[in-house]
Design a protein around this motif. Structure first.
Motif, PDB file in Angstrom:
ATOM      1  N   VAL A  39      72.779 124.799 -55.118  1.00  0.00           N
ATOM      2  CA  VAL A  39      73.650 123.627 -55.248  1.00  0.00           C
ATOM      3  C   VAL A  39      74.446 123.411 -53.966  1.00  0.00           C
ATOM      4  O   VAL A  39      74.606 122.277 -53.511  1.00  0.00           O
ATOM      5  N   LEU A  40      74.931 124.491 -53.364  1.00  0.00           N
ATOM      6  CA  LEU A  40      75.686 124.379 -52.112  1.00  0.00           C
ATOM      7  C   LEU A  40      74.861 123.706 -51.021  1.00  0.00           C
ATOM      8  O   LEU A  40      75.322 122.767 -50.368  1.00  0.00           O
ATOM      9  N   VAL A  41      73.638 124.155 -50.850  1.00  0.00           N
ATOM     10  CA  VAL A  41      72.777 123.584 -49.814  1.00  0.00           C
ATOM     11  C   VAL A  41      72.422 122.138 -50.140  1.00  0.00           C
ATOM     12  O   VAL A  41      72.491 121.254 -49.278  1.00  0.00           O
ATOM     13  N   THR A  42      72.061 121.876 -51.395  1.00  0.00           N
ATOM     14  CA  THR A  42      71.648 120.524 -51.795  1.00  0.00           C
ATOM     15  C   THR A  42      72.786 119.515 -51.624  1.00  0.00           C
ATOM     16  O   THR A  42      72.599 118.450 -51.021  1.00  0.00           O
ATOM     17  N   VAL A  43      73.958 119.844 -52.145  1.00  0.00           N
ATOM     18  CA  VAL A  43      75.092 118.915 -52.043  1.00  0.00           C
ATOM     19  C   VAL A  43      75.576 118.826 -50.597  1.00  0.00           C
ATOM     20  O   VAL A  43      75.972 117.758 -50.139  1.00  0.00           O
ATOM     21  N   GLY A  44      75.515 119.921 -49.872  1.00  0.00           N
ATOM     22  CA  GLY A  44      75.911 119.898 -48.467  1.00  0.00           C
ATOM     23  C   GLY A  44      75.039 118.974 -47.642  1.00  0.00           C
ATOM     24  O   GLY A  44      75.531 118.231 -46.792  1.00  0.00           O
ATOM     25  N   ILE A  45      73.745 119.015 -47.899  1.00  0.00           N
ATOM     26  CA  ILE A  45      72.835 118.113 -47.180  1.00  0.00           C
ATOM     27  C   ILE A  45      73.037 116.671 -47.626  1.00  0.00           C
ATOM     28  O   ILE A  45      73.038 115.757 -46.805  1.00  0.00           O
ATOM     29  N   ALA A  46      73.227 116.470 -48.922  1.00  0.00           N
ATOM     30  CA  ALA A  46      73.362 115.110 -49.442  1.00  0.00           C
ATOM     31  C   ALA A  46      74.651 114.430 -48.985  1.00  0.00           C
ATOM     32  O   ALA A  46      74.660 113.230 -48.698  1.00  0.00           O
ATOM     33  N   THR A  47      75.744 115.186 -48.918  1.00  0.00           N
ATOM     34  CA  THR A  47      77.027 114.570 -48.577  1.00  0.00           C
ATOM     35  C   THR A  47      77.460 114.802 -47.137  1.00  0.00           C
ATOM     36  O   THR A  47      78.362 114.118 -46.656  1.00  0.00           O
TER      37      THR A  47
END
Length: 76
Positions: A39-47
């Motif tokens: 989740v950290l990587v996914t949301v970090g890339i998305a936002t």
């Protein structure tokens, strides 16, 4: 059987702990940390921002940790 039910039964039935650096960890804790990292990587890339990524990952990790912990301990 749905994917969530399969995952829940796999985690609940796994009685042997996972050894990390010689320390035994329950499998549900390892899964919770893996989910939080994903989740950290996914949301970090998305936002492209650290604050929402860290807060969302902490919330997801906590929910998985507590939820699977309760599910594992209620099966005993």
């Amino acid at each position: 059987m749905t994917t969530v039910e399969q995952m829940r039964s796999t985690i609940a039935s796994a009685g042997s702990p996972v050894r990390i650096a010689g320390v035994p960890w329950p499998l549900y804790k390892v899964v919770a940390l893996a989910v939080a990292l994903l989740v950290l990587v996914t949301v970090g890339i998305a936002t492209a921002s650290a604050a929402p990524a860290v807060l969302t990952a902490a919330a997801a990790g906590t929910l998985v940790w507590v939820g699977l912990g309760l599910a594992t301990h209620s099966k005993r």
